[in-house]
Write a protein that holds these residues in place. Structure first.
Motif, PDB file in Angstrom:
ATOM      1  N   SER A   1       0.842  -1.209   0.000  1.00  0.00           N
ATOM      2  CA  SER A   1       0.000   0.000   0.000  1.00  0.00           C
ATOM      3  C   SER A   1       0.871   1.250   0.000  1.00  0.00           C
ATOM      4  O   SER A   1       2.083   1.170   0.215  1.00  0.00           O
ATOM      5  CB  SER A   1      -0.856   0.008   1.268  1.00  0.00           C
ATOM      6  N   ALA A   2       0.242   2.388  -0.211  1.00  0.00           N
ATOM      7  CA  ALA A   2       0.977   3.659  -0.216  1.00  0.00           C
ATOM      8  C   ALA A   2       1.646   3.917   1.138  1.00  0.00           C
ATOM      9  O   ALA A   2       2.775   4.420   1.206  1.00  0.00           O
ATOM     10  CB  ALA A   2       0.032   4.800  -0.568  1.00  0.00           C
ATOM     11  N   THR A   3       0.971   3.568   2.218  1.00  0.00           N
ATOM     12  CA  THR A   3       1.541   3.762   3.560  1.00  0.00           C
ATOM     13  C   THR A   3       2.765   2.872   3.748  1.00  0.00           C
ATOM     14  O   THR A   3       3.791   3.301   4.285  1.00  0.00           O
ATOM     15  CB  THR A   3       0.495   3.400   4.641  1.00  0.00           C
ATOM     16  N   GLU A   4       2.637   1.622   3.284  1.00  0.00           N
ATOM     17  CA  GLU A   4       3.778   0.703   3.380  1.00  0.00           C
ATOM     18  C   GLU A   4       4.932   1.187   2.504  1.00  0.00           C
ATOM     19  O   GLU A   4       6.095   1.115   2.897  1.00  0.00           O
ATOM     20  CB  GLU A   4       3.341  -0.715   2.979  1.00  0.00           C
ATOM     21  N   HIS A   5       4.595   1.706   1.326  1.00  0.00           N
ATOM     22  CA  HIS A   5       5.637   2.272   0.460  1.00  0.00           C
ATOM     23  C   HIS A   5       6.383   3.395   1.171  1.00  0.00           C
ATOM     24  O   HIS A   5       7.599   3.490   1.118  1.00  0.00           O
ATOM     25  CB  HIS A   5       5.029   2.813  -0.842  1.00  0.00           C
ATOM     26  N   ALA A   6       5.637   4.256   1.847  1.00  0.00           N
ATOM     27  CA  ALA A   6       6.265   5.386   2.546  1.00  0.00           C
ATOM     28  C   ALA A   6       7.235   4.886   3.612  1.00  0.00           C
ATOM     29  O   ALA A   6       8.336   5.425   3.762  1.00  0.00           O
ATOM     30  CB  ALA A   6       5.199   6.283   3.158  1.00  0.00           C
ATOM     31  N   ALA A   7       6.843   3.843   4.313  1.00  0.00           N
ATOM     32  CA  ALA A   7       7.710   3.308   5.369  1.00  0.00           C
ATOM     33  C   ALA A   7       8.990   2.721   4.768  1.00  0.00           C
ATOM     34  O   ALA A   7      10.094   2.980   5.261  1.00  0.00           O
ATOM     35  CB  ALA A   7       6.963   2.252   6.177  1.00  0.00           C
TER      36      ALA A   7
ATOM     37  N   ARG B   1      10.291   3.482   1.879  1.00  0.00           N
ATOM     38  CA  ARG B   1      11.033   4.613   1.315  1.00  0.00           C
ATOM     39  C   ARG B   1      11.843   5.343   2.394  1.00  0.00           C
ATOM     40  O   ARG B   1      13.026   5.610   2.211  1.00  0.00           O
ATOM     41  CB  ARG B   1      10.014   5.572   0.693  1.00  0.00           C
ATOM     42  N   ASN B   2      11.228   5.621   3.522  1.00  0.00           N
ATOM     43  CA  ASN B   2      11.923   6.369   4.572  1.00  0.00           C
ATOM     44  C   ASN B   2      13.147   5.633   5.094  1.00  0.00           C
ATOM     45  O   ASN B   2      14.145   6.258   5.448  1.00  0.00           O
ATOM     46  CB  ASN B   2      10.969   6.681   5.731  1.00  0.00           C
TER      47      ASN B   2
ATOM     48  N   TYR C   1      11.974  13.478  12.411  1.00  0.00           N
ATOM     49  CA  TYR C   1      10.724  12.864  11.928  1.00  0.00           C
ATOM     50  C   TYR C   1      10.741  11.359  12.115  1.00  0.00           C
ATOM     51  O   TYR C   1       9.729  10.741  12.377  1.00  0.00           O
ATOM     52  CB  TYR C   1      10.506  13.160  10.432  1.00  0.00           C
TER      53      TYR C   1
END
Ligand code: ADP
Ligand code: MG
Length: 251
Positions: free
Chosen positions: A93-99, A101-102, A130
């Motif tokens: 998901s987009a949220t998992e992608h963000a994690a 990515r970070n 952050y």
């Protein structure tokens, strides 16, 4: 296998069992604007090994930024499989992608995107704050990163008190603050003159050679591509060349 399989990268030479940093198979992407569908990538197969330093070239509009955004999980492909550090991230998901990515990916863009009202040290420390580090820890590591890019003495300056090359080096320090093993840079020297371009390329070179950082860099400048270990050229939505920069940088 492609041409690069015969090319020894630093990581491949030392870590035989390590998976590729990133692996793409059959990656397709098109954009839809109103009723118009623009196909951009027609089935990209690409492996990038630990310690690799790849220059991505291709004419304007050939899909370099599109591919880079897919690599960086800033956008989704229409079809294909993408594996990052051994993990299939295609279906996340987009949220998992963000994690992912970070933790895994540092970005550098043509515009340095530093925060004007914060000094250099605070700019580099911010992503770590952050990410949940203490203020003290973040500042300590920011200092270390600034030394890595040769700007230890500039920590207290404001961004507008630095040259373009120095600002880009701050952006590199910030991109790597969270210890991402992969750095993606989209035309990082596009706004710089020859002298400051050289400064920035020296930093990439050092991070790749000494710290084993894996780098994928988009450029249209042959002189920049010649600093990389490997050149990948996009044409008509596919990889048209994959090999040593000396063979094709000026093509
Ligand atoms: P490059 O970085 O190689 O110059 P891009 O990846 O930016 O190329 O763009 C590839 C093609 O996709 C171009 O034709 C561009 O106009 C189109 N394109 C890029 N981004 C979008 C978007 N968000 N919406 C519609 N078309 C886009
Ligand atoms: Mg682009």
């Amino acid at each position: 296998m492609r041409a690069h399989a015969t090319q020894t990268s630093a990581g491949a030479a030392t870590g035989a069992a390590r998976p590729p940093v990133l692996s793409m198979r059959g990656i397709r992407k098109s954009y839809r604007t109103g009723d118009v569908q623009t196909p951009v990538l027609h089935g990209i197969d690409l492996d990038v090994q630990p310690g690799d330093y790849v220059a991505l070239m291709g004419s304007s509009g050939s899909g370099k930024s599109t591919l880079m955004n897919l690599m960086g999980l800033l956008d989704r492909c229409d079809d294909g499989r993408y594996t990052l550090q051994g993990q299939d991230v295609s279906g996340l998901s987009a949220t998992e992608h963000a994690a992912v990515r970070n933790g895994q990916i540092g970005f550098v863009f043509q515009s340095f995107n530093l925060l004007k009202r914060m000094n250099v040290l605070e700019n580099v420390a911010l992503p770590m704050i952050y990410a949940g580090r203490s203020r003290h820890q973040a500042r300590e590591r920011a200092r270390h990163m600034l030394e890595q890019v040769g700007l230890g003495a500039m920590a207290a300056r404001m961004p507008n008190q630095l040259s373009g090359g120095q600002q880009q080096r701050v952006a590199i320090a910030r991109a790597l603050a969270n210890e991402a093993p992969l750095l993606l840079a989209d035309e990082p020297t596009g706004n710089l003159d020859t002298q400051t371009t050289a400064e920035v390329l020296e930093v990439f070179d050092k991070l790749n050679r000494e710290a084993g950082l894996t780098i994928v860099l988009v450029t249209h400048e042959p002189d920049v591509a010649l600093k990389a270990r490997r050149l990948v050229r996009l044409k008509d939505g596919l990889i048209a060349f994959d090999g040593r920069p000396e063979e094709q940088a000026y093509a």
